[in-house]
Design a protein around this motif. Structure first.
Motif, short mmCIF file in Angstrom:
data_model
loop_
_atom_site.label_atom_id
_atom_site.label_comp_id
_atom_site.label_asym_id
_atom_site.label_seq_id
_atom_site.Cartn_x
_atom_site.Cartn_y
_atom_site.Cartn_z
N ILE A 34 0.85 -1.19 0.00
CA ILE A 34 0.00 0.00 0.00
C ILE A 34 0.88 1.24 0.00
O ILE A 34 1.94 1.26 0.65
CB ILE A 34 -0.90 0.06 1.26
N PHE A 89 4.42 7.14 2.24
CA PHE A 89 4.94 5.90 2.81
C PHE A 89 4.53 4.72 1.96
O PHE A 89 3.38 4.63 1.52
CB PHE A 89 4.37 5.66 4.21
N LYS A 93 2.68 -6.04 3.61
CA LYS A 93 1.98 -6.97 4.50
C LYS A 93 2.15 -8.38 3.96
O LYS A 93 2.06 -8.61 2.76
CB LYS A 93 0.50 -6.62 4.53
N LEU A 99 1.13 -4.72 9.18
CA LEU A 99 1.46 -3.84 8.06
C LEU A 99 2.69 -3.05 8.47
O LEU A 99 2.64 -2.27 9.42
CB LEU A 99 0.30 -2.91 7.74
N SER A 100 3.81 -3.27 7.78
CA SER A 100 5.07 -2.62 8.12
C SER A 100 5.34 -1.47 7.15
O SER A 100 5.24 -1.65 5.93
CB SER A 100 6.22 -3.63 8.04
N PHE A 101 5.71 -0.34 7.72
CA PHE A 101 5.92 0.86 6.92
C PHE A 101 7.40 1.08 6.66
O PHE A 101 8.25 0.85 7.52
CB PHE A 101 5.37 2.07 7.67
N TYR B 35 -0.08 2.43 16.39
CA TYR B 35 1.22 2.71 15.81
C TYR B 35 1.83 3.90 16.53
O TYR B 35 1.12 4.79 16.98
CB TYR B 35 1.11 3.06 14.32
N LEU B 43 6.96 5.15 11.22
CA LEU B 43 5.76 4.55 11.80
C LEU B 43 6.05 3.11 12.21
O LEU B 43 6.41 2.29 11.37
CB LEU B 43 4.64 4.53 10.77
N LEU B 100 -5.43 -0.29 6.01
CA LEU B 100 -5.69 0.27 7.33
C LEU B 100 -6.24 1.68 7.19
O LEU B 100 -5.78 2.47 6.35
CB LEU B 100 -4.39 0.33 8.14
#
Lengths: 111, 111
Positions: A34, A89, A93, A99-101, B35, B43, B100
């Motif tokens: 995303i 960003f 996932k 969900l890692s940014f 977060y 984040l 999200l």
């Protein structure tokens, strides 16, 4: 304007030009990606997503490209406008719900 | 009409105090998250609940305790606040495999 290499923390682009924001992700098991936009003082907002069974997806003025071979994601913004100034960003996932940014890229649009 | 709402938006407190941040979502999502965003905009996920059950618990000091009274609410309680806890805390929610949706953030300043 384009962020060169894996990631640049800032990108300055002339209004009306196209922008390209690059992102390298880390987990080869990630299957959902995303792009989020965060304006000053606000929460991240969804721009566009892509699943690992695709390599390109288009939205309104935005295109996301996915290269799974090199674990690279990019966001292209056509005809960049002042309202596009924000932090962008990428997020990944995998099988887990996490969900890692990535680190954000600050885009500044010059009039 | 706000999809994910968190309160308070700003919180200024002294070291050693205990504080809570509340989050509510009216999207009917099953999964909620907290977060932390530091001063460099990075984040990092802290916790996630699915239908009131803790499913993600990252390496977070045990001074941080999430509580989910029902699937529409996820609160964050922080004990014995430290200077390093100063950050913006974002609540988010999602359906199981989708994007999200983030709240507007709660800026915590510890003096």
């Amino acid at each position: 304007g384009e962020s060169v290499g894996l990631h640049l923390p800032t990108l300055s682009v002339q209004e009306g030009d196209n922008s390209i924001i690059n992102c390298a992700y880390s987990n080869s098991a990630s299957d959902y990606f995303i792009w989020y936009k965060q304006e000053s003082g606000k929460g991240p907002q969804f721009i566009i997503d892509i699943r690992s069974n695709m390599d390109k997806r288009q939205g309104q003025r935005v295109t996301v490209l996915l290269n799974k071979t090199v674990k690279h994601l990019s966001l292209q913004i056509a005809a960049t406008q002042p309202g596009d100034s924000a932090v962008y960003f990428c997020a990944e996932k995998g099988p887990s719900p996490k969900l890692s940014f990535g680190a954000g890229t600050t885009v500044t649009v010059r009039a | 009409d706000t999809a994910v709402s968190q309160t308070p938006k700003y919180l200024v407190t002294q070291m050693g105090n205990d504080k809570s941040i509340k989050c509510e979502q009216n999207l009917g999502h099953d999964t909620m998250y907290w977060y932390k965003q530091d001063s460099k905009k990075f984040l990092k996920i802290m916790f996630s609940y699915n239908n009131k059950e803790l499913i993600i618990n990252e390496t977070v000091p045990n001074r941080f305790s999430p509580k989910s009274p029902d699937k529409a609410h996820l609160n964050l309680h922080i004990n014995s606040l430290e200077l390093g806890d100063s950050a913006v805390y974002f609540c988010a929610s999602s359906r199981d495999t989708g994007e999200l949706f983030f709240g507007e953030g709660s800026r915590l300043t510890v003096l």
